[in-house]
Design a protein around this motif. Structure first.
Motif, short mmCIF file in Angstrom:
data_model
loop_
_atom_site.label_atom_id
_atom_site.label_comp_id
_atom_site.label_asym_id
_atom_site.label_seq_id
_atom_site.Cartn_x
_atom_site.Cartn_y
_atom_site.Cartn_z
N SER A 61 48.16 38.19 50.12
CA SER A 61 48.51 38.72 48.68
C SER A 61 48.98 37.65 47.76
O SER A 61 48.74 37.62 46.77
N SER A 121 48.07 46.18 43.87
CA SER A 121 48.21 44.93 43.16
C SER A 121 47.74 45.08 41.64
O SER A 121 47.07 44.36 41.08
N TYR A 137 58.26 37.40 46.40
CA TYR A 137 57.25 37.70 47.48
C TYR A 137 57.35 36.60 48.46
O TYR A 137 57.24 36.76 49.72
N VAL A 173 49.51 43.61 36.79
CA VAL A 173 49.70 42.24 36.24
C VAL A 173 48.25 41.22 35.98
O VAL A 173 48.36 40.27 35.81
N SER A 191 44.61 41.19 48.96
CA SER A 191 45.50 41.16 47.96
C SER A 191 46.32 42.41 48.14
O SER A 191 47.66 42.37 47.88
N ALA A 192 45.60 43.47 48.08
CA ALA A 192 46.14 44.86 48.10
C ALA A 192 47.10 45.13 49.44
O ALA A 192 48.33 45.44 49.12
N THR A 201 45.76 40.74 38.49
CA THR A 201 45.36 40.42 39.84
C THR A 201 43.79 40.79 40.09
O THR A 201 42.95 40.10 40.31
N GLN A 238 54.90 46.98 36.30
CA GLN A 238 53.42 47.14 36.75
C GLN A 238 52.81 48.60 36.20
O GLN A 238 51.63 48.31 35.75
N GLY A 297 49.66 44.20 51.94
CA GLY A 297 50.78 43.12 52.07
C GLY A 297 51.94 43.70 52.30
O GLY A 297 52.22 44.58 52.87
N LEU A 298 52.97 42.99 51.98
CA LEU A 298 54.43 43.26 52.36
C LEU A 298 54.66 44.87 51.59
O LEU A 298 55.19 45.67 52.31
N GLY A 299 54.15 45.35 50.57
CA GLY A 299 53.98 46.42 49.95
C GLY A 299 53.56 47.68 50.84
O GLY A 299 54.26 48.55 51.02
N ASN A 300 52.62 47.32 51.68
CA ASN A 300 52.23 48.38 52.60
C ASN A 300 52.88 48.30 53.93
O ASN A 300 53.29 49.52 54.46
N SER A 304 46.65 36.03 45.95
CA SER A 304 45.85 36.66 44.64
C SER A 304 47.03 36.75 43.32
O SER A 304 46.58 36.65 42.51
N ILE A 305 48.25 36.72 43.97
CA ILE A 305 49.21 36.68 42.65
C ILE A 305 49.24 35.26 42.09
O ILE A 305 49.18 35.28 40.82
N PHE A 342 51.91 48.80 42.76
CA PHE A 342 52.38 47.52 43.67
C PHE A 342 51.40 47.32 44.95
O PHE A 342 51.00 46.12 45.04
N SER A 343 51.37 48.26 45.55
CA SER A 343 50.23 48.24 46.76
C SER A 343 48.87 47.99 46.39
O SER A 343 48.40 47.22 47.08
#
Ligand code: PFF
Length: 450
Positions: A330, A228, A108, A231, A21-22, A233, A388, A24-27, A333-334, A225-226
């Motif tokens: 990710s 998660s 996302y 929110v 989950s952690a 999750t 967040q 993802g695109l954020g990383n 998980s959202i 964000f990174s």
């Protein structure tokens, strides 16, 4: 309430799911591009400090509340409350979280769809169908809608299978694949000409920029964000952890994996940008700023891959495949945040809940795509940069002020009888009660006034 709740079957299963989950695109898309356009090493430094000192304690707040309640975010925050007002506030926080989660999912799946389109483009190019392949990387409404829809279907497909055979099984398969691929890509890019210049930008901090209020707000949003956070999750994933699991330990492992992969992705993306520049690709605008953050990797990286001949096509397939996997672990998980709430509080079956909510978010994504020029960036900014961290602050307040301290201790003791004499119990309760909320507030006040 639904009778049987899901549960992760093993420590490995939980760590892969939560790290999935952690990471993802954020990383791989968010962190490195933000670092590149906000002072390189300075951003990295602020990010690392905030991730360890603020995001990890906030992650623990969510995991402990979730595990204690064994319920969705709305119910869990209500259950740790001690009076009607905090109960109402807890419920409202949970509901806000799931609305924000739905907005996050709406952009996302759009970006994840692009990743799949670019991966498919390289595959077709390799097979010799370059004409057909061109459509996949041209920015068009039909392409965006199509791939958003496909990605949403994948997400819905996994989540409809539930915790063990959906989330846990797929994260356990996809995450190791992602880590191996990323390491190989980093090693490859670092051998190319121009990479060292990028490395310098990434690692040498420009201290003047490190203290700018807007950089700090961005780095805080990026860290939340990174991991998660905010929110619900991690709260929901926490609710699927077995009672005998040592929470500070597994939370620490998830944090290390997440931060480690973000930092490693920086070693890939930033040097790759400078390799691209070395090969004649434009990466700065006339004013000296980096070209558009949101689309950077969709312009710079393909241009870089193109300069590398056949090897470039293969690297491109691997890279965009990697991004699609990271995004999928990710996005599931959202989606689980509103789904778990609907199943448990509105007595709906998993299948029906997943399809209904997945469908609703797909409609939201369509609205974002139809109003792309103003809505896309706005949804990202408002949900991740402001909501967040601020929701994360409320979680800290619940763990630090609202919830009974002794219940927290009992919860932690379930997984580690010696908790009371350990470092975590000595530091965390006071820290999450005062330091975390104050720092998050100061970051925002400082930003508003600057
Ligand atoms: N942590 C994910 C990433 O870095 O891409 C994004 C994310 C997942 C944000 C889950 C929020 C969330 F609830």
């Amino acid at each position: 309430m639904a009778a049987a709740r899901g549960e992760f079957s093993s420590r490995f299963g939980f760590i892969m799911a939560a790290a999935g989950s952690a990471v993802g695109l954020g990383n791989i898309w968010g962190f490195p591009t933000q670092a590149a356009s906000n002072g390189g090493g300075a951003f990295l430094m602020v990010y690392l400090i905030l991730a360890f000192c603020i995001a990890y304690p906030a992650l623990m707040a969510e995991l402990i509340i979730g595990r204690h309640a064994h319920a969705n975010a709305v119910e869990a925050l209500r259950s740790v409350s001690r009076g009607p007002i905090s109960r109402m506030f807890g419920g409202a926080t949970g509901i806000t979280g799931l609305i924000v989660a739905s907005f996050i999912l709406s952009f996302y799946v759009i970006v994840s769809g692009w990743m799949m389109a670019f991966c498919l483009n390289s595959m077709l190019t390799l097979a010799g169908f370059s004409e057909a392949a061109a459509w996949l990387i041209e920015f068009s409404l039909p392409r965006n809608l199509f791939f958003m829809g496909i990605f949403m279907l994948l997400t819905v497909g996994i989540i409809s299978r539930g915790v063990q055979s959906g989330i846990e099984k797929w994260s356990g398969r996809l995450m190791p694949m992602l880590i191996v691929t990323l390491v190989l890509l980093v090693l490859y890019v670092l051998t190319l000409e121009g990479a060292m210049e990028g490395l310098k930008v990434y690692l040498v901090p420009d201290f003047e920029r490190a203290i700018s209020p807007s950089l700090i707000v961005k780095a805080l949003g990026s860290a939340f964000f990174s991991l998660s956070l905010g929110v619900g999750t991690m709260l929901v994933y926490g609710s699927y952890i077995r009672d005998d699991e040592n929470l500070p330990l597994v939370g620490g492992m998830v944090t290390m994996i997440d931060i480690g992969i973000a930092v490693m992705a920086g070693f890939l993306i930033i040097p790759a940008m400078y390799v691209a520049q070395h090969n004649g690709v434009e990466i700065f605008t006339a004013t000296g700023a980096l070209i558009s953050e949101d689309t950077l990797i969709f312009t710079v990286l393909p241009a870089l891959f193109q300069t590398m001949g056949v090897a470039g096509v293969i690297v491109s397939i691997v890279f965009f495949f990697l991004m699609s996997i990271a995004a999928l672990t990710s996005s599931i998980s959202i989606l689980e945040v509103p789904v778990s709430y609907t199943i448990e509080n509105h007595n709906m079956g998993r299948q029906k809940a997943v399809w209904t909510i997945g469908g609703a978010v797909a409609v939201l994504s369509t609205v974002v795509l139809l109003n792309f020029s103003w809505m896309f960036g706005l949804v990202i900014e408002v949900s991740t940069r402001y909501f967040q961290p601020l929701l994360g602050l409320v979680m800290c307040v619940f763990a630090g002020w609202v919830w009974n301290r002794n219940s927290i201790l009992q919860e932690l003791k379930k997984g580690d009888a010696a908790t009371e004499s350990g470092w975590f119990w000595k530091i965390w309760p006071g820290y999450v009660r005062t330091v975390c909320p104050i720092i998050i507030l100061v970051v925002f006040v400082n930003y508003i006034w600057a």
